[in-house]
Design a protein around this motif. Structure first.
Motif, PDB file in Angstrom:
ATOM      1  N   LYS A 134       0.833  -1.346  -0.180  1.00 15.56           N
ATOM      2  CA  LYS A 134       0.110  -0.074  -0.008  1.00 15.56           C
ATOM      3  C   LYS A 134       0.770   1.366  -0.034  1.00 15.56           C
ATOM      4  CE  LYS A 134      -3.781  -2.152   2.664  1.00 15.56           C
ATOM      5  NZ  LYS A 134      -4.760  -1.966   1.766  1.00 15.56           N
ATOM      6  N   ILE A 135       0.246   2.369  -0.402  1.00 15.37           N
ATOM      7  CA  ILE A 135       0.962   3.534  -0.559  1.00 15.37           C
ATOM      8  C   ILE A 135      -0.129   4.662  -0.175  1.00 15.37           C
ATOM      9  CG2 ILE A 135       2.521   3.081  -2.248  1.00 15.37           C
ATOM     10  CD1 ILE A 135       1.073   4.857  -4.210  1.00 15.37           C
ATOM     11  N   PHE A 136       0.519   5.876   0.416  1.00 15.38           N
ATOM     12  CA  PHE A 136      -0.505   6.954   1.055  1.00 15.38           C
ATOM     13  C   PHE A 136      -0.690   7.883  -0.378  1.00 15.38           C
ATOM     14  CE2 PHE A 136       1.207   6.348   5.297  1.00 15.38           C
ATOM     15  CZ  PHE A 136       0.017   6.177   5.987  1.00 15.38           C
ATOM     16  N   ILE A 137      -1.950   8.266  -0.434  1.00 17.25           N
ATOM     17  CA  ILE A 137      -2.265   9.305  -1.270  1.00 17.25           C
ATOM     18  C   ILE A 137      -3.023  10.557  -0.689  1.00 17.25           C
ATOM     19  CG2 ILE A 137      -2.466   7.525  -3.354  1.00 17.25           C
ATOM     20  CD1 ILE A 137      -5.636   8.016  -2.705  1.00 17.25           C
ATOM     21  N   LEU A 138      -3.210  11.453  -1.625  1.00 19.05           N
ATOM     22  CA  LEU A 138      -3.718  12.816  -0.963  1.00 19.05           C
ATOM     23  C   LEU A 138      -5.141  12.964  -1.370  1.00 19.05           C
ATOM     24  CD1 LEU A 138      -2.735  14.883   1.341  1.00 19.05           C
ATOM     25  CD2 LEU A 138      -1.941  16.346  -0.546  1.00 19.05           C
ATOM     26  N   LYS A 139      -6.006  13.097  -0.639  1.00 16.07           N
ATOM     27  CA  LYS A 139      -7.437  13.394  -0.905  1.00 16.07           C
ATOM     28  C   LYS A 139      -7.907  14.600  -0.388  1.00 16.07           C
ATOM     29  CE  LYS A 139      -9.078   9.157  -2.849  1.00 16.07           C
ATOM     30  NZ  LYS A 139      -9.909   8.089  -2.816  1.00 16.07           N
ATOM     31  N   GLU A 140      -8.243  15.722  -0.805  1.00 18.93           N
ATOM     32  CA  GLU A 140      -8.775  16.982  -0.077  1.00 18.93           C
ATOM     33  C   GLU A 140      -7.985  17.088   0.941  1.00 18.93           C
ATOM     34  OE1 GLU A 140     -12.848  16.374   0.232  1.00 18.93           O
ATOM     35  OE2 GLU A 140     -13.233  16.534  -2.043  1.00 18.93           O
ATOM     36  N   ASN A 141      -6.652  17.435   0.863  1.00 18.02           N
ATOM     37  CA  ASN A 141      -5.694  17.509   2.281  1.00 18.02           C
ATOM     38  C   ASN A 141      -5.712  16.502   3.383  1.00 18.02           C
ATOM     39  OD1 ASN A 141      -4.733  19.831   0.913  1.00 18.02           O
ATOM     40  ND2 ASN A 141      -6.197  21.333   2.320  1.00 18.02           N
ATOM     41  N   THR A 142      -6.162  15.364   2.909  1.00 17.82           N
ATOM     42  CA  THR A 142      -6.346  14.443   4.005  1.00 17.82           C
ATOM     43  C   THR A 142      -5.615  13.018   3.281  1.00 17.82           C
ATOM     44  OG1 THR A 142      -8.351  15.063   4.688  1.00 17.82           O
ATOM     45  CG2 THR A 142      -7.902  12.785   5.195  1.00 17.82           C
ATOM     46  N   LEU A 143      -4.819  12.242   4.150  1.00 17.50           N
ATOM     47  CA  LEU A 143      -4.275  11.109   3.860  1.00 17.50           C
ATOM     48  C   LEU A 143      -5.015   9.973   3.679  1.00 17.50           C
ATOM     49  CD1 LEU A 143      -0.680  11.159   5.602  1.00 17.50           C
ATOM     50  CD2 LEU A 143      -1.339  11.996   3.274  1.00 17.50           C
ATOM     51  N   ASP A 144      -4.778   9.218   2.517  1.00 19.06           N
ATOM     52  CA  ASP A 144      -5.645   7.811   2.377  1.00 19.06           C
ATOM     53  C   ASP A 144      -4.536   6.815   1.929  1.00 19.06           C
ATOM     54  OD1 ASP A 144      -7.592   6.061   2.265  1.00 19.06           O
ATOM     55  OD2 ASP A 144      -8.623   7.127   0.710  1.00 19.06           O
ATOM     56  N   MET A 145      -4.949   5.513   1.953  1.00 15.28           N
ATOM     57  CA  MET A 145      -4.153   4.430   1.521  1.00 15.28           C
ATOM     58  C   MET A 145      -4.585   3.544   0.477  1.00 15.28           C
ATOM     59  SD  MET A 145      -2.371   2.780   4.751  1.00 15.28           S
ATOM     60  CE  MET A 145      -3.815   2.252   5.636  1.00 15.28           C
ATOM     61  N   ILE A 146      -3.795   3.307  -0.410  1.00 11.88           N
ATOM     62  CA  ILE A 146      -4.575   2.398  -1.693  1.00 11.88           C
ATOM     63  C   ILE A 146      -3.748   1.325  -1.950  1.00 11.88           C
ATOM     64  CG2 ILE A 146      -5.741   4.353  -2.780  1.00 11.88           C
ATOM     65  CD1 ILE A 146      -3.311   4.255  -4.828  1.00 11.88           C
ATOM     66  N   ASP A 147      -4.215   0.352  -2.646  1.00 10.53           N
ATOM     67  CA  ASP A 147      -3.330  -0.855  -2.806  1.00 10.53           C
ATOM     68  C   ASP A 147      -2.670  -0.614  -4.132  1.00 10.53           C
ATOM     69  OD1 ASP A 147      -4.249  -2.398  -0.820  1.00 10.53           O
ATOM     70  OD2 ASP A 147      -6.314  -2.870  -1.536  1.00 10.53           O
ATOM     71  N   VAL A 148      -1.437  -1.132  -4.201  1.00 16.34           N
ATOM     72  CA  VAL A 148      -0.772  -1.074  -5.589  1.00 16.34           C
ATOM     73  C   VAL A 148      -0.196  -2.550  -5.818  1.00 16.34           C
ATOM     74  CG1 VAL A 148      -0.025   1.498  -5.087  1.00 16.34           C
ATOM     75  CG2 VAL A 148       1.401  -0.465  -4.042  1.00 16.34           C
ATOM     76  N   ASN A 149       0.239  -2.278  -7.119  1.00 16.55           N
ATOM     77  CA  ASN A 149       1.034  -3.616  -7.793  1.00 16.55           C
ATOM     78  C   ASN A 149       2.406  -3.452  -7.759  1.00 16.55           C
ATOM     79  OD1 ASN A 149       1.252  -6.178  -8.926  1.00 16.55           O
ATOM     80  ND2 ASN A 149       0.665  -5.493 -10.748  1.00 16.55           N
ATOM     81  N   PRO A 150       3.346  -3.711  -7.065  1.00 11.92           N
ATOM     82  CA  PRO A 150       4.606  -3.780  -7.305  1.00 11.92           C
ATOM     83  C   PRO A 150       5.144  -4.712  -8.137  1.00 11.92           C
ATOM     84  CG  PRO A 150       4.356  -4.779  -5.210  1.00 11.92           C
ATOM     85  CD  PRO A 150       2.970  -4.429  -5.691  1.00 11.92           C
ATOM     86  N   VAL A 151       5.660  -4.533  -9.152  1.00 11.42           N
ATOM     87  CA  VAL A 151       6.361  -5.528 -10.084  1.00 11.42           C
ATOM     88  C   VAL A 151       7.912  -5.711 -10.398  1.00 11.42           C
ATOM     89  CG1 VAL A 151       4.804  -5.229 -11.838  1.00 11.42           C
ATOM     90  CG2 VAL A 151       6.532  -3.653 -12.006  1.00 11.42           C
ATOM     91  N   PHE A 152       8.694  -4.484  -9.560  1.00 10.13           N
ATOM     92  CA  PHE A 152      10.097  -4.996  -9.645  1.00 10.13           C
ATOM     93  C   PHE A 152      10.729  -4.015  -8.247  1.00 10.13           C
ATOM     94  CE2 PHE A 152      14.542  -3.280 -10.602  1.00 10.13           C
ATOM     95  CZ  PHE A 152      15.124  -4.518 -10.759  1.00 10.13           C
ATOM     96  N   TYR A 153      11.542  -4.698  -7.573  1.00 20.20           N
ATOM     97  CA  TYR A 153      12.307  -3.778  -6.522  1.00 20.20           C
ATOM     98  C   TYR A 153      13.734  -3.800  -6.771  1.00 20.20           C
ATOM     99  CZ  TYR A 153       8.162  -4.501  -3.271  1.00 20.20           C
ATOM    100  OH  TYR A 153       6.814  -4.480  -2.898  1.00 20.20           O
ATOM    101  N   SER A 154      14.185  -2.784  -6.723  1.00 19.46           N
ATOM    102  CA  SER A 154      15.613  -2.489  -6.372  1.00 19.46           C
ATOM    103  C   SER A 154      16.175  -2.132  -5.220  1.00 19.46           C
ATOM    104  CB  SER A 154      16.156  -1.484  -7.602  1.00 19.46           C
ATOM    105  OG  SER A 154      15.652  -0.216  -7.043  1.00 19.46           O
ATOM    106  N   GLU A 155      17.404  -1.739  -5.195  1.00 19.62           N
ATOM    107  CA  GLU A 155      17.930  -1.539  -3.710  1.00 19.62           C
ATOM    108  C   GLU A 155      17.251  -0.204  -3.208  1.00 19.62           C
ATOM    109  OE1 GLU A 155      22.110  -0.980  -3.705  1.00 19.62           O
ATOM    110  OE2 GLU A 155      22.488  -3.311  -4.451  1.00 19.62           O
ATOM    111  N   THR A 156      16.938   0.939  -4.067  1.00 22.47           N
ATOM    112  CA  THR A 156      16.321   1.834  -3.393  1.00 22.47           C
ATOM    113  C   THR A 156      14.813   2.100  -3.909  1.00 22.47           C
ATOM    114  OG1 THR A 156      17.336   3.308  -5.085  1.00 22.47           O
ATOM    115  CG2 THR A 156      18.591   2.897  -2.997  1.00 22.47           C
ATOM    116  N   THR A 157      14.477   1.742  -5.192  1.00 24.63           N
ATOM    117  CA  THR A 157      13.203   1.838  -5.576  1.00 24.63           C
ATOM    118  C   THR A 157      12.277   0.680  -5.843  1.00 24.63           C
ATOM    119  OG1 THR A 157      14.223   1.808  -7.922  1.00 24.63           O
ATOM    120  CG2 THR A 157      14.408   3.999  -6.647  1.00 24.63           C
ATOM    121  N   VAL A 158      11.237   1.248  -6.056  1.00 23.07           N
ATOM    122  CA  VAL A 158      10.361   0.073  -6.423  1.00 23.07           C
ATOM    123  C   VAL A 158       9.306   0.613  -7.501  1.00 23.07           C
ATOM    124  CG1 VAL A 158       8.589   0.746  -4.785  1.00 23.07           C
ATOM    125  CG2 VAL A 158       8.337  -1.420  -5.564  1.00 23.07           C
TER     126      VAL A 158
END
Length: 377
Positions: free
Chosen positions: A315-339
């Motif tokens: 999951k990651i945080f998104i911003l909706k009307e100045n409020t934080l919310d969480m959504i599900d994501v689909n990670p396809v590749f991980y490196s040492e520092t990024t995804v």
């Protein structure tokens, strides 16, 4: 008089106590100050899906693509030459690397060649009278026989009668004995099979060389290969001929390599496959440690974010009307520092940097809004 004074003091004490009690009661009923709610400022980014290249990181040391480990197959004294046999010495193709004294062995070769010549000369009278048709070609062979040169090939023997006659005199066996000795004689001199540089020298001029002794290493400094081990999951992604970006550990120099080979088997111990990256550059040296970025494939309609923005459960945080919310994501590749993520709609506002203590429903204000207000002021 005394009683009157005490009565006045008592009345004053009661009045003072009354006012003190009232003051204390009034102080307790004062409203508490309202604490101002702090709204954190966050850095945001707007999702713009694009094609993200999947770069597989790898590390390895450079090895010369063409290298020669020098070993002696004979015994003798290392003869000195004009060019010293030292590390860093450059040799051209065909130039002598090592010359071992073969005077004693050379004498035995010449003796064997002389015996072969005598054996052939001994049968010439018989050939003249019994086989006059083949006499001339054997006579020409003797005329062209030079003791200082390599023994020439025996004449062709098409007929069985000629073959039996020559073989019966032991000439065939003598000939191959001489060729064997001549072949062994060439091992006393090692020449450079290609232009290169001596990287290791384990013998010095004038020393006794023993059979099987390692003498040094010789490499071609114009082309190198880097062997890297990658996860077996990338076996179908690697392609021979693809370009690879290489960097030194300080990231001050960048080189371009090509995937030259990919091993067809998986290492059973590490469950990795081995790929070989060929790189050519005059500034490279054998043994240099480089980092590689292999372009395995490309993911369409994806974004790349910092791994610190990922939450448990993909999951990651998104911003909706100045409020934080969480959504599900689909990670396809991980490196040492990024995804690399897929399935996030374009225009979605996400956090660009982690927010300590963030939670769904938390009130925040984007950094861009704060900057705009300050500009208006």
């Amino acid at each position: 008089m005394r009683k009157i004074l005490l009565s006045i003091i008592g009345i004053l004490f009661v009045v003072f106590s009354f006012f003190l009690a009232k003051r204390l009661i009034d102080s307790k009923t004062k409203p508490k100050p309202v604490t101002e709610k702090i709204i954190k400022t966050v850095f945001t980014d707007t999702v713009k899906n694009k094609t993200i290249p999947i770069l597989i990181p790898a590390h390895g040391s450079l090895l010369a693509k063409r290298r020669l480990e020098l070993y002696s197959e004979v015994q003798g004294i290392f003869k000195p030459r004009n060019i010293l046999f030292k590390p860093g010495q450059v040799y051209s193709k065909g130039q002598i690397l090592i010359d071992i004294d073969a005077s004693e062995y050379y004498a035995s070769v010449q003796s064997a060649k002389s015996n072969l010549y005598n054996d052939i000369a001994a049968i010439m009278p018989d050939l003249r009278f019994d086989y006059p048709k083949i006499y001339q070609k054997w006579q020409d062979y003797l005329v062209n026989f030079d003791m200082e040169k390599s023994t020439p090939k025996l004449p062709e023997m098409p007929s069985e009668k000629e073959n039996y006659f020559i073989t019966g005199r032991g000439i065939i066996s003598s000939y191959y004995n001489v060729k064997n000795l001549e072949q062994h004689l060439t091992k006393y001199r090692i020449v450079a099979p290609f232009s290169g540089i001596l990287t290791e020298a384990l013998a010095t001029e004038g020393s006794l060389i023993r059979s099987g002794q390692k003498l040094g290493e010789f490499i071609d400094p114009t082309s190198y290969e880097m062997e890297v081990a990658l996860s077996k999951s990338y076996a179908t992604l690697l392609k021979v001929g693809e370009q690879v970006a290489l960097n030194n550990l300080e990231h001050t120099e960048t080189y371009t390599g090509i995937v030259s080979r990919v091993n067809g088997s998986v290492d059973t111990a590490t469950q990795t496959i081995t790929a070989f990256i060929e790189v050519t550059n005059k500034d490279l040296k054998e043994g240099m440690y480089l980092e590689a970025k292999l372009n395995a494939k490309e993911e369409e309609n994806s974004i790349e974010i910092d791994r610190s923005l990922m939450l448990d459960g993909a999951k990651i945080f998104i911003l909706k009307e100045n409020t934080l919310d969480m959504i599900d994501v689909n990670p396809v590749f991980y490196s040492e520092t990024t995804v690399v993520l897929k399935s996030i709609p374009n225009g979605t506002v996400i956090l660009a940097k982690p927010v300590p203590g963030a939670y769904a429903g938390m009130l925040v204000k984007p950094f861009s809004d704060v900057t705009a207000k300050e500009d208006n002021l």
